[in-house]
Design a protein around this motif. Sequence first.
Motif, short mmCIF file in Angstrom:
data_model
loop_
_atom_site.label_atom_id
_atom_site.label_comp_id
_atom_site.label_asym_id
_atom_site.label_seq_id
_atom_site.Cartn_x
_atom_site.Cartn_y
_atom_site.Cartn_z
N LEU A 301 0.41 -1.13 0.27
CA LEU A 301 0.09 0.13 0.28
C LEU A 301 0.87 1.07 0.53
O LEU A 301 0.27 2.21 0.21
N MET A 302 2.38 1.34 -0.27
CA MET A 302 2.88 2.47 -0.52
C MET A 302 2.54 3.22 -1.34
O MET A 302 3.19 4.27 -1.02
N TRP A 303 2.32 2.24 -2.67
CA TRP A 303 2.49 4.23 -3.35
C TRP A 303 1.53 5.25 -2.85
O TRP A 303 1.72 6.16 -3.43
N ILE A 304 0.50 4.81 -2.02
CA ILE A 304 -0.49 6.82 -1.37
C ILE A 304 0.18 6.85 -0.69
O ILE A 304 0.22 8.56 -1.25
N TYR A 305 1.20 6.40 -0.22
CA TYR A 305 1.88 7.41 1.04
C TYR A 305 3.85 7.58 0.01
O TYR A 305 3.89 9.28 0.58
N GLU A 306 4.42 7.26 -0.91
CA GLU A 306 4.70 7.81 -1.94
C GLU A 306 4.30 8.71 -2.74
O GLU A 306 5.27 10.09 -2.82
N ASP A 351 -4.11 3.02 7.13
CA ASP A 351 -3.47 4.21 8.04
C ASP A 351 -1.96 3.86 8.22
O ASP A 351 -0.43 4.23 8.38
N VAL A 352 -1.57 2.71 9.32
CA VAL A 352 -0.59 2.29 10.10
C VAL A 352 0.17 1.68 9.00
O VAL A 352 1.47 1.76 8.72
N GLY A 353 0.13 0.55 8.51
CA GLY A 353 0.47 -0.77 7.59
C GLY A 353 1.20 0.33 5.93
O GLY A 353 2.34 0.28 6.47
N GLY A 354 0.45 1.41 5.94
CA GLY A 354 0.95 1.75 4.64
C GLY A 354 1.99 2.75 5.15
O GLY A 354 3.09 2.66 3.80
N SER A 355 1.26 3.63 5.86
CA SER A 355 2.38 4.62 6.39
C SER A 355 4.03 4.51 6.95
O SER A 355 5.17 4.80 6.92
N ALA A 356 3.67 3.21 7.61
CA ALA A 356 5.16 2.83 8.30
C ALA A 356 5.77 2.40 7.38
O ALA A 356 7.53 2.05 7.25
N ALA A 357 5.36 1.40 6.29
CA ALA A 357 6.16 0.29 5.41
C ALA A 357 7.18 2.01 4.71
O ALA A 357 8.49 1.95 4.15
N CYS A 358 6.47 3.05 4.64
CA CYS A 358 7.10 4.74 3.87
C CYS A 358 8.15 4.88 4.70
O CYS A 358 8.79 6.34 4.67
#
Length: 435
Positions: A301-306, A351-358
């Motif tokens: 889910l990183m693309w949205i936070y990237e 919210d947590v999983g995707g943003s933490a990965a970035c």
Amino acid sequence: MLEFAVTAGMPLLLLLLAAIAGPSSAFVPHSPSAPSHTQIAPARRVVLASAADANDAAADAAAPPAAASEDETAAATATEPKKNKATLGFITFDLDDTLYPVGPVFTEANQAFANAMHRFGYDGIQPNDIAETGRAVREEMAAQSSDQQAASALSFTDTRLRAIRRQMEGVRLLRSLEDVAREWATPISGLSPVVVDNCKVFAAKEVPDSQVQAVYNAWEMERHHSAERHLYPEVIEVLETIKREHPGVVIGAVTDGRANPLLMPFTLAPYFDFCVSWEDDQGGRQKYFQELNEATDGEQLMWIYEAALDKYRDFESLRTGLRKRDDETCEVGERDCERIWVHCGDDLAYDVGGSAACGARTILMELADKYEQTERVDKRKKARPIWDLMSKAEIEQREQMNELAEKEVTARVAFLSRLPDTINDILEDIDQQVR
């Protein structure tokens, strides 16, 4: 002659008397050029005082320096900047159920949908019909093996547009069937499949895309108006505190829906720099939603936070004149960087999983009962939220992702007023780790 002698001898007599009496101001002749006793005394005192000061100064110089008071030490410490202090450079927020309860927002938006349908002549439509029909659309597409990929790629906006069209076509179909049945003097159940299929084709052609879009626009507009009305009371004060305590911080919104703080001019718009949505990229929407459906952990889910990081870089470039700051050796989002990124949201997976990965520090907005976060309330009631358009398979997948994201939570917040302190606690913890 005698008189003259006496007169001439008087000065000599006066001098003899002065010598006998000793020095006294009574016998000293006063003249403007000779200072009087009152003039000399002050001068003598000044000289004595100067001598005492010189003695004191010499003693002070010889004595060891006095210890500074606690207040002086504290003041000196406060003015000294801390070295390598972590600073908040970037903070992002989820919106629904983080800054306002999404339940009443969708209830009022769905009512606006029903009202708009009525204005276009589609009577009998209920507010929750858009949600129930949307779920049916996704379930049907997921059940058909040939449309599995299409179902995965269907955004929430596309789902609602299809639900509105289906509702409109259903009303027109019923009217068409009633007209034919009345002309043929037969009940609708007595009409042949061929007639029914032709009526369906006619009903689809009778629904213009402009009407579908107009109804959807009414729904989305009310969504934003309602969000402003239902904003949690502390939100504005919290945002003001964050901006005051962390000058220069970039504030963004990351959402999987259509909410946008920049479209909330009376509340959130002045505090947010940008908003990115899962549905913003029209060209890549299908690819993105397919990835969202197929994701099994935060890294996918990183693309949205990237995309949010790209927005942040744009703002930083404008502020720093398209060059790095002199003391900048890293980029926000990197774990060893002094400028920290914090993401706040209520959803573990997204919210947590995707943003933490970035590289973001994460704050799970697990708010107290008084905030009435819709999803948490509905979970306790074992009911599906009225806004939920996910299929059963999507729900099961999301629960698995929630479990994986638990370990990525940096902090939890139960009361919004505690958010600024929680951010500062995170920064302090980072400082302690560095030391």
